[in-house]
Scaffold this active site. Structure first.
Site, PDB file in Angstrom:
ATOM      1  N   VAL A  75       0.824  -1.214   0.000  1.00  0.00           N
ATOM      2  CA  VAL A  75       0.000   0.000   0.000  1.00  0.00           C
ATOM      3  C   VAL A  75       0.855   1.260   0.000  1.00  0.00           C
ATOM      4  CG1 VAL A  75      -1.933  -1.137   1.179  1.00  0.00           C
ATOM      5  CG2 VAL A  75      -0.158   0.030   2.520  1.00  0.00           C
ATOM      6  N   CYS A  76       0.200   2.352  -0.305  1.00  0.00           N
ATOM      7  CA  CYS A  76       0.867   3.651  -0.279  1.00  0.00           C
ATOM      8  C   CYS A  76       1.123   4.047   1.172  1.00  0.00           C
ATOM      9  CB  CYS A  76       0.005   4.727  -0.935  1.00  0.00           C
ATOM     10  SG  CYS A  76      -0.271   4.440  -2.682  1.00  0.00           S
ATOM     11  N   PRO A  77       2.210   4.717   1.496  1.00  0.00           N
ATOM     12  CA  PRO A  77       3.266   5.086   0.562  1.00  0.00           C
ATOM     13  C   PRO A  77       4.413   4.078   0.548  1.00  0.00           C
ATOM     14  CG  PRO A  77       3.623   6.221   2.625  1.00  0.00           C
ATOM     15  CD  PRO A  77       2.449   5.286   2.840  1.00  0.00           C
ATOM     16  N   MET A  78       4.209   2.892   1.156  1.00  0.00           N
ATOM     17  CA  MET A  78       5.343   1.959   1.211  1.00  0.00           C
ATOM     18  C   MET A  78       5.792   1.542  -0.185  1.00  0.00           C
ATOM     19  SD  MET A  78       6.868   1.529   3.936  1.00  0.00           S
ATOM     20  CE  MET A  78       7.893   0.174   3.410  1.00  0.00           C
ATOM     21  N   ASN A  79       4.829   1.424  -1.122  1.00  0.00           N
ATOM     22  CA  ASN A  79       5.215   1.026  -2.472  1.00  0.00           C
ATOM     23  C   ASN A  79       6.163   2.062  -3.090  1.00  0.00           C
ATOM     24  OD1 ASN A  79       3.242   2.953  -2.608  1.00  0.00           O
ATOM     25  ND2 ASN A  79       1.695   1.610  -3.536  1.00  0.00           N
TER      26      ASN A  79
END
Lengths: 271, 771
Positions: B708-712
């Site tokens: 998920v954002c913002p890990m991607n």
């Protein structure tokens, strides 16, 4: 060295920043910062640095946690009263971030020990509460070529600036030496609001991170002055002093010495 | 005593009062440094080399400075500057090391005494200069000072004069000897009296710089009040035809050069006719008195004092007013301490005519001094500061140089001090100053001097060496001016010794009545060439590292970080030198050397000066190949060059055409450099086929589905850090928020998103690493 997934997640909100990224995070993890004084300034400073993943944090303080400290020295808890400050703080930092190496020195800085201690660090934070220690840190950092963040707080006011020894103005460029005894506030005059310590200590942590990352403009050759009552920040510009007794053209201070403490019992208001 | 100087026009007052707001906006971060510069420079405030410190250039029309004004400037230097007031080669006074937050109060306090730095910098009508002896010179046709003052007022009143294509310098000389250097001004007026009428001959389009030019005559004689019309006409011509795009070719002299003198004169006539049709209000010329100190204000006894005699012979000049003298206060490097300036201001009232004059030679003059007061003046000066009565072996006129000037190349002031030290104790052979300039931009005005030095840089043994070009034969004179010719280049560190030998030779060879100019003519350039050859040798770095350092500097000489500006001409020279050497090497089949010089040439524009070949190649690859300023085949050339060092001779031979192409491209980039050292040509377009998926080297694929954002984004960013610049990464992203956010975020941080393609339920985002 590359980041583990857990680290990427832990530090993701700063890795996102263009100025930090994975490379910057790796720099922080490889950095070593010494914090002199585990008190009002050292508390927020050390906690933010540990949280940010500064790999090695040194803490030096010879005092024991006292009930009167807790109003502002937020790294310590009620249960810590009676334990050495460095031990109490180290526990908190490890709890925040187990990956951080915390080195503790349960002593005060003196002309005799300081050079040996700071030599292992990349940056020094002055979180002390008295003039002799501040001048000692300034002089030692100059001789050892260590950049450091100076700060001081009193009542509702705080001030800080950063020194890159030999490149920007040092503490002595401004003040020469400790003030005469009668110019130092007496114990009765010297209280401090806890939040002021938090503001200034956090700014020191921020400045340290900027230095370690090599981003932004450091607070050199200018002093940031915080007035909590008026709620103003003010900047005072200055420059290196040719006649500075330490880093000027004709230095008179060529070795470390311990300055005399010019007031009866400053310790009552330690930060 | 009724001395006058320029009156401040209301518009200048308004602009000064508006300035604090601009400073506040800048300090608060609301105005960018560039936006602030556009306001600050026309206000005569320049940033010095050390960021955060500023120089304030105060205009003095004709160099006239009244005592209360001088005292105020001195106060400001103490309070806000470095305690020193600097006299410029165009009769301004400068404060140095002023903090930007102090500039509003400095301007305000200058205004209180009728001074302003308005138009001290930028594309404005600069200080109007006049002969240093204007008003007292026995040779002058008449006093030009009132004209310099009135024209200043006239120019300051019109805001349009602060937005010209480039700067515009005006000068007034009292006669054809041209002490005010009208020959090389944008607009120069020579005073003449014809049949009892006072007037001027007029020259236009002169100027000094990397491409100096002498002005051309545009009027043989105009009656004095016509100067306003003529100025207006020339200014309009400049405004219409000056090149506002390329500031390096913007000055009026380039207009003359482009259209030719005859066309210039024709268009000027048209403009003048138009101005006359419109009519122009001619201000009243206010003529100040050339007063003198009250007679007998000081005692007249003159004991037999050899120091005094020497001083009198060197620094005292009889005025055309009988019994009165002009006295030169020699200033080393044009600097005077605030305290001494205040003392001089007092003396100007007590023994002089009530004003100081700043001169083009960077000195100060007291005038109207009765002969009977000279000894008292001498004693007063001596008590104030021995340096005010110094008898220098050599006088020098020096530009600010690289220590404070952001454009400078060499530390010209350091050289001047070294020369003074080297010659100390020698008798003065001549009174003419030697003109020293830290770069080709000629603030020290060496191109019109009998002998001058121009700073530059050469590369020797792979390192930069500060050097000076010796220039001789320059001369200012109406109709007979000449620009100095280049004679030879010598390392900066050899200049003092060379000048010592030169000075001793002039002292011993000079014939009676011979000027320095004549003597050098008699000797011819060959003498100086031979002399220079003796001092031209640059020892190896190991032998004498000091040759690779400038005066007063412990670090090796470097041009990295020098601004382009006008003096950037010096940076340009070094690049041109590399390109020339590369061409020569290529012609001589020294392919490896050609590659080194080609790839090295432009690195300085990126602030880089690598010394080792390997580092040069790496830097070129990083800054020019991956960012596509040159085509991708350049990498083959670099690889082959490195192979050659490992013993593989053939590959570089095979790439001869590529080396030629690379050199041409580098030269093209060089010619397109703008004033910010950016290229105006476009990067190389890669052939379309290379952009297709087949030939792209996709370094890696990163599957971020389910992240998920913002890990991607964080993980994509970290992955990009692992690959080489120019390589490509494929990122697999989920539909929805991830594909909406991640590509945009990557682009925002400077990466190049090549494509976003749907693949079933997810997306493949192709990114090229740029940063």
């Amino acid at each position: 060295m590359s980041l583990r997934m857990e680290e990427i997640e832990r530090y993701s909100r700063q890795i996102i920043l263009k100025e930090v990224g994975g490379k910057g995070q790796e720099k922080l993890l490889a950095s070593r910062v010494l914090i002199v004084g585990a008190g009002g300034l050292g508390s927020p400073a050390s906690m933010y640095l540990a949280a940010a993943g500064v790999g090695t944090i040194g803490l030096i303080d010879g005092d024991i946690v006292d009930l009167t400290n807790l109003q502002r020295q937020i790294v310590h808890s009620t249960g810590d009263i009676g334990t050495p400050k460095v031990r109490s703080a180290a526990e908190k930092l490890r709890a925040i971030n187990p990956a951080v190496q915390v080195h503790t020195y349960e002593e005060r800085v003196t002309a005799g020990n300081i050079l040996d201690i700071i030599k292992d660090y990349d940056f020094v934070i002055d979180g002390t509460d008295n003039f002799p220690a501040k001048f000692l840190i300034n002089d030692a950092c100059y001789f050892a070529g260590k950049p450091f963040s100076h700060a001081g707080i009193l009542r509702f006011d705080g001030q800080l600036f950063t020194v890159l020894p030999g490149r920007s103005a040092c503490y002595r460029c401004l003040f020469g030496g400790p003030p005469p005894a009668n110019a130092v506030p007496s114990c009765a005059q010297a209280g401090v609001l806890g939040g002021v310590a938090g503001v200034i200590g956090s700014l020191q942590a921020t400045e340290t991170l900027k230095y370690l990352l090599g981003v932004g403009e450091l607070l050199t050759d200018r002093m940031l002055v915080f007035d909590a009552l008026g709620m103003h920040f003010r900047e005072v510009g200055f420059r290196r002093n040719r006649r500075c007794p330490l880093c000027g053209e004709k230095p008179t201070i060529t070795e470390l010495r311990d300055e005399e403490q010019p007031v009866c019992d400053w310790r009552g208001t330690q930060v | 005593m009724n001395k006058t100087t320029y009156r401040i026009h209301e518009t200048v007052v308004e602009d000064t009062h508006a300035f604090p707001r601009e400073v506040a906006k800048f300090l608060a971060g609301e105005a960018s440094p560039v936006a602030f510069r556009a306001v600050r420079v026309p206000m005569g405030i320049y940033e010095q080399r050390k960021s955060g410190t500023y120089m304030v250039r105060i205009r003095l029309a004709g160099g006239v400075c009244l005592p209360h004004q001088a005292k105020r400037v001195a106060e400001l230097a103490e309070e806000f500057g470095n305690g020193i007031v600097h006299i410029t080669t165009r009769q301004d006074m400068q404060l140095h090391d002023v903090l930007v937050q102090s500039t509003p109060v400095v301007l305000e306090r200058l205004l209180e005494v009728g001074l302003s730095p308005r138009g001290g910098g930028g594309n404005t009508t600069r200080n109007v200069t006049a002969c240093l002896l204007a008003g007292v010179c026995p040779d002058e046709a008449f006093d030009v000072t009132p004209y310099a003052i009135t024209l200043t007022e006239h120019l300051l009143a019109n805001r349009a004069n602060f937005n010209l294509p480039r700067k515009f310098k005006t000068a007034f000389s009292g006669c054809g000897k041209d002490c005010a250097l009208c020959s090389v001004a944008d607009l120069g007026f020579f005073a003449h009296t014809r049949e009892g009428v006072q007037g001027f001959s007029v020259y236009a389009g002169g100027g000094l710089g990397a491409h100096s030019a002498l002005g051309i005559e545009i009027e043989k004689f105009i009656p004095a009040p016509a100067i306003f019309e003529v100025t207006e006409a020339v200014k309009r011509l400049f405004d219409q035809h000056g090149d506002r795009v390329n500031r390096h070719q913007a000055r009026l002299r380039f207009v003359v050069e482009r259209m030719g003198p005859d066309e210039f004169r024709r268009l000027y006539r048209q403009e003048l006719a138009q101005v006359r049709r419109e009519g122009i209000s001619v201000p009243e010329i206010r003529v100040g008195e050339n007063g003198a100190a009250p007679a007998g204000s000081m005692s007249a006894d003159e004991p037999d004092d050899p120091g005094y005699r020497l001083w009198q012979a060197r620094h005292v000049f009889p005025q055309k007013q009988a019994g009165l003298c002009a006295v030169r206060i020699p200033l080393s490097l044009g600097d005077i301490r605030a305290r001494e300036l205040s003392a001089l201001a007092e003396l100007a009232v007590v023994v002089g005519d009530g004003a100081l004059r700043a001169t083009q030679d960077q000195d100060l003059y007291l005038r109207g001094v009765p002969g009977a007061s000279l000894y008292e003046l001498y004693r007063a000066l001596r008590e104030s500061d021995e340096r005010l009565i110094a008898i220098p072996s050599i006088r020098s006129v020096v530009c600010a140089g690289a220590s404070t000037c952001k454009l400078g190349l060499c530390l010209s002031r350091g050289l001047a001090q070294a020369v003074e030290a080297e010659l100390r104790g020698l008798d003065a052979a001549f009174d003419e100053p030697i003109r020293i300039n830290g770069c080709p931009n000629s603030c020290g005005r060496h191109p019109i001097a009998p002998i001058g030095l121009q700073g530059g840089a050469v590369r020797t043994n792979g390192r930069l060496v500060p050097v000076y070009s010796i220039m001789v034969g320059g001369r200012a004179a109406e109709g007979n001016a000449a620009l100095a010719r280049f004679v030879a280049k010598v390392p900066a560190k050899a200049v003092p010794a060379l000048l010592r030998e030169f000075w001793i030779a002039t002292a011993t060879n000079r014939q009676d009545g011979e000027t320095l100019d004549n003597l050098i003519d008699r000797w011819g350039a060959d003498y100086l060439r031979t002399l220079a050859a003796k001092y031209a040798h640059v020892p190896s770095y190991e032998e004498a590292p000091e040759f690779y350092r400038d005066f007063g500097c412990d670090e090796d000489f470097s041009l990295a970080g020098r601004g382009p500006g006008e003096c950037g001409a010096g940076v340009m020279d070094v690049i041109a030198l590399d390109i020339d050497e590369a061409k020569t090497a290529l012609a001589q089949n020294a392919l490896y050397d050609a590659v080194v010089m080609t790839t090295r040439a432009l690195l300085i524009t990126r602030g880089l000066e690598p010394k080792k070949d390997r580092e040069i190649f790496a830097a070129f690859s990083e800054h020019f190949i991956t960012s596509r300023w040159v085509g991708p085949r350049a990498q083959l050339v670099l690889d082959a060059a490195l192979d050659l060092r490992l013993g593989d001779r053939n590959t570089l031979e095979d790439l001869r055409d590529d080396i030629h192409a690379l050199l041409s491209r580098v030269e093209e980039l060089f010619r397109s450099l703008d004033s910010n050292l950016q290229f105006r040509v476009k990067p190389v377009e890669l052939p379309a086929v290379q952009e297709s998926a087949h030939s792209l080297r996709v370094a890696q694929e990163l599957d971020l589905r389910g992240v998920v954002c913002p890990m991607n984004f964080v993980r994509a960013k970290i992955q990009l850090e692992q690959i080489e610049t120019g390589q490509v990464l494929d990122v697999l992203l989920d539909d929805g928020e991830p594909v909406r956010n991640v590509p945009a975020s990557l682009a925002q941080q400077g990466q190049e998103v090549l494509s976003v393609a749907r693949e079933g339920g997810h997306f493949r985002v192709r990114v090229r690493k740029v940063e």
